[in-house]
Design an enzyme around this catalytic site. Structure first.
Site, PDB file in Angstrom:
ATOM      1  N   GLY A   1       0.820  -1.205   0.000  1.00  0.00           N
ATOM      2  CA  GLY A   1       0.000   0.000   0.000  1.00  0.00           C
ATOM      3  C   GLY A   1       0.845   1.241   0.000  1.00  0.00           C
ATOM      4  O   GLY A   1       1.669   1.426   0.895  1.00  0.00           O
TER       5      GLY A   1
ATOM      6  N   GLY B   1      -8.570  -6.919   3.684  1.00  0.00           N
ATOM      7  CA  GLY B   1      -9.581  -7.823   3.157  1.00  0.00           C
ATOM      8  C   GLY B   1     -10.745  -7.062   2.577  1.00  0.00           C
ATOM      9  O   GLY B   1     -10.652  -5.863   2.311  1.00  0.00           O
TER      10      GLY B   1
ATOM     11  N   CYS C   1      -5.392 -16.791  -0.523  1.00  0.00           N
ATOM     12  CA  CYS C   1      -5.319 -16.094  -1.805  1.00  0.00           C
ATOM     13  C   CYS C   1      -4.084 -16.516  -2.593  1.00  0.00           C
ATOM     14  O   CYS C   1      -2.954 -16.251  -2.182  1.00  0.00           O
ATOM     15  CB  CYS C   1      -5.293 -14.590  -1.592  1.00  0.00           C
ATOM     16  SG  CYS C   1      -5.085 -13.657  -3.122  1.00  0.00           S
TER      17      CYS C   1
ATOM     18  N   TYR D   1       1.841 -12.559  -6.966  1.00  0.00           N
ATOM     19  CA  TYR D   1       2.166 -11.146  -7.190  1.00  0.00           C
ATOM     20  C   TYR D   1       2.366 -10.293  -5.943  1.00  0.00           C
ATOM     21  O   TYR D   1       3.319  -9.541  -5.852  1.00  0.00           O
ATOM     22  CB  TYR D   1       1.047 -10.530  -8.049  1.00  0.00           C
ATOM     23  CG  TYR D   1       1.169  -9.047  -8.275  1.00  0.00           C
ATOM     24  CD1 TYR D   1       2.127  -8.527  -9.141  1.00  0.00           C
ATOM     25  CD2 TYR D   1       0.301  -8.152  -7.645  1.00  0.00           C
ATOM     26  CE1 TYR D   1       2.228  -7.157  -9.370  1.00  0.00           C
ATOM     27  CE2 TYR D   1       0.390  -6.783  -7.862  1.00  0.00           C
ATOM     28  CZ  TYR D   1       1.348  -6.292  -8.733  1.00  0.00           C
ATOM     29  OH  TYR D   1       1.451  -4.949  -8.954  1.00  0.00           O
TER      30      TYR D   1
ATOM     31  N   SER E   1       8.123  -8.619  -9.695  1.00  0.00           N
ATOM     32  CA  SER E   1       7.453  -9.856  -9.304  1.00  0.00           C
ATOM     33  C   SER E   1       7.684 -10.987 -10.298  1.00  0.00           C
ATOM     34  O   SER E   1       7.536 -12.158  -9.947  1.00  0.00           O
ATOM     35  CB  SER E   1       5.955  -9.616  -9.126  1.00  0.00           C
ATOM     36  OG  SER E   1       5.402  -9.029 -10.293  1.00  0.00           O
TER      37      SER E   1
ATOM     38  N   ASP F   1       3.859 -11.921 -14.347  1.00  0.00           N
ATOM     39  CA  ASP F   1       3.021 -12.677 -13.417  1.00  0.00           C
ATOM     40  C   ASP F   1       1.570 -12.775 -13.874  1.00  0.00           C
ATOM     41  O   ASP F   1       0.876 -13.724 -13.526  1.00  0.00           O
ATOM     42  CB  ASP F   1       3.094 -12.083 -12.011  1.00  0.00           C
ATOM     43  CG  ASP F   1       2.723 -10.615 -11.996  1.00  0.00           C
ATOM     44  OD1 ASP F   1       1.525 -10.307 -12.095  1.00  0.00           O
ATOM     45  OD2 ASP F   1       3.627  -9.765 -11.912  1.00  0.00           O
TER      46      ASP F   1
ATOM     47  N   CYS G   1     -12.067 -10.148  -8.403  1.00  0.00           N
ATOM     48  CA  CYS G   1     -11.941 -10.606  -7.017  1.00  0.00           C
ATOM     49  C   CYS G   1     -12.767  -9.709  -6.114  1.00  0.00           C
ATOM     50  O   CYS G   1     -12.748  -8.486  -6.255  1.00  0.00           O
ATOM     51  CB  CYS G   1     -10.475 -10.585  -6.579  1.00  0.00           C
ATOM     52  SG  CYS G   1     -10.257 -11.019  -4.842  1.00  0.00           S
TER      53      CYS G   1
ATOM     54  N   CYS H   1     -10.253 -15.781  -9.166  1.00  0.00           N
ATOM     55  CA  CYS H   1      -9.922 -14.860 -10.254  1.00  0.00           C
ATOM     56  C   CYS H   1      -9.574 -15.608 -11.537  1.00  0.00           C
ATOM     57  O   CYS H   1      -9.660 -15.054 -12.635  1.00  0.00           O
ATOM     58  CB  CYS H   1      -8.788 -13.929  -9.847  1.00  0.00           C
ATOM     59  SG  CYS H   1      -7.306 -14.749  -9.226  1.00  0.00           S
TER      60      CYS H   1
END
Length: 477
Positions: free
Chosen positions: A44, A119, A254, A260, A301, A364, A400, A455
């Site tokens: 974040g 979440g 997840c 990722y 990634s 990814d 998602c 996803c």
């Protein structure tokens, strides 16, 4: 992609990836929370916050921006106490702003408490409407605030009982930290969608974080992950644990955390993120081979998967793309104009490596396809004679709802186009995805019984969500 809580214009459904950190029993709790958030900054980069308790009063500081810019020495000095929780957050269009920055903080009849959430609560819109009809006033768009109202209104006798009472009404993904004047509480949803790990320092100092990389930075010992459905209470140096929520029959860790989100130096769901990503690349090379002169990665990634692809295929690995670390992840920027401009800001091609070469480039995922298209064109402009795009996950075909910022299904290119059509759009000489079965093999879960792959598969794990096809993405040059 991302996770947390706030909404796009209407409703209470946020999709942003977040990181949470908490510590109790240390004289420099806010300082260590700052360090923990710094280690979680990849989760974040829009806002950050810390709430600290001195045993009597909670003090908060939340601000838009990066952790290192927000938490200067004077700010930390104004957050005294031996317990603190912190939060870093991404947001989407409609959910940006200081009102949605966490941790959220409230005074209520029972005292004070603060909450940090990673979440997404999928029935938050309905719960919010019910609460507003009963007179509740909401200060943010965050679905996290729904939990706060439910907790404050509960008639149960203790804080922990009120929390359990509140969470029994919510559906979806939550790893949550709560701080009161005298205790730190952590809880994880019954499906275990989002990670949450417990650590310990000397002198009985307990730490909780989204990823183990935050514990490594402050030299905390990794104890274990919280179990799905587990509630942990730390009070007066004593840790108590209970299982108020029965773990779901079908766990939903997840899978995109491994693909990722998480830092490669973290240990997640019992496995090294780096090693899993490397195995993804090995499996990808087996399933989607290519004749080429070198393998490169879309950093950062894609690097472990590219190394695995190189080792399995025997094609040499080299650095063909350089990433600027002063630009955030492109496809999660709030506006399309920024995302469009950000690709060239983020990546540059190494002509000396690419010129005259047949190149396998490992990434990814592909979401809308626009970034992949720009990358392939960049590689060809730098002299690559062939570009073979390989993706270390299956096609992303479904949005998602558990805390990741995937767009609506109409914007997901793989939802309405074949691999061949996508390859043509991104201008690659060939395109190959990892299979869903290969993904399960790489994460050592061949039956895919403990991971959420909605996803990729459209198989959502909560009752509220249903599979809706949506419209088709239109491709344009």
């Amino acid at each position: 992609m991302r996770s947390c809580s706030a909404s796009r214009s209407k409703g209470v459904r946020q999709r942003a990836m977040c990181g949470i950190f908490g510590i109790v029993g240390h004289g420099e709790a806010s300082n260590l929370t700052y360090l923990g958030l710094h280690a979680l900054q990849h989760r974040g980069q829009e806002s950050a916050g810390i709430v600290a308790s001195d045993g009597h009063t909670l003090r908060a500081h939340r601000q838009m921006g990066l952790v290192a810019d927000i938490f200067t020495a004077p700010v930390i000095e104004n957050l005294p106490g031996k317990a603190a929780i912190g939060h870093v957050r991404y947001s989407t269009a409609g959910g940006s702003g200081i009102k949605n920055a966490q941790p959220l903080f409230v005074n209520y009849a029972g005292g004070q408490f603060s909450i940090a959430h990673n979440g997404n609560i999928v029935n938050a819109t309905e719960l919010k409407a019910e609460l507003e009809s009963e007179g509740a006033l909401f200060q943010s768009d965050a679905d996290t605030e729904v939990v706060m109202h439910l907790l404050a209104r509960s008639k149960q006798p203790t804080f922990e009982a009120r929390l359990v009472d509140a969470l029994r009404r919510v559906e979806g993904a939550y790893s949550i930290l709560l701080l009161t004047e005298d205790k730190l509480i952590a809880v994880r949803d019954p499906n275990g969608f989002r990670p949450l790990v417990l650590g310990k320092m000397k002198d009985g100092v307990y730490v909780l974080a989204s990823e183990t990389t935050a514990l490594d930075l402050i030299e905390a010992e990794i104890v274990r992950e919280l179990e799905p459905g587990e509630l942990v209470v730390i009070e007066n140096g004593v840790l108590r644990t209970s299982m108020p929520f029965k773990p779901a029959a079908r766990l939903g860790r997840c899978i995109f955390e491994h693909v990722y989100f998480a830092k490669p130096d973290s240990v997640l769901f019992g496995s090294s993120v780096y090693e899993v990503r490397k195995r993804l690349g090995i499996q990808l090379a087996r399933e989607q081979p290519a004749e080429a002169d070198l393998v490169i990665a879309v950093p950062d990634s894609g690097v472990p998967a590219a190394i695995g692809f190189s080792q399995a295929s025997g094609i040499p690995y080299d650095v063909g793309l350089i990433r600027s670390h002063y630009v955030g992840r492109t496809f999660i920027e709030p506006q399309q104009s920024i995302r469009h401009f950000g690709v060239k800001l983020k990546l540059s091609a190494v002509r000396q490596v690419l010129k005259g070469k047949r190149v396998v480039v490992v990434d990814d995922s592909i979401v809308r396809g626009t970034t992949s298209r720009k990358i392939v064109k960049m590689l060809k402009a730098a002299g690559a004679v062939e570009v073979h795009l390989r993706i270390s996950s299956p096609p992303t075909q479904w949005p998602c709802y558990y805390g990741i910022d995937t767009p609506s299904r109409t914007e997901l290119i793989a939802a309405s186009h074949t691999t061949e059509e996508i390859a043509k759009y991104v201008t690659a000489d060939s395109l190959g995805y990892l299979s869903l079965e290969g993904l399960g093999t790489a994460v050592d879960d061949p039956k895919r019984s403990t991971y959420c792959t909605a996803c990729f598969s459209g198989q959502y794990l909560t009752d509220k969500l249903s599979q809706s096809a949506g419209g088709a993405t239109k491709l344009s040059a």
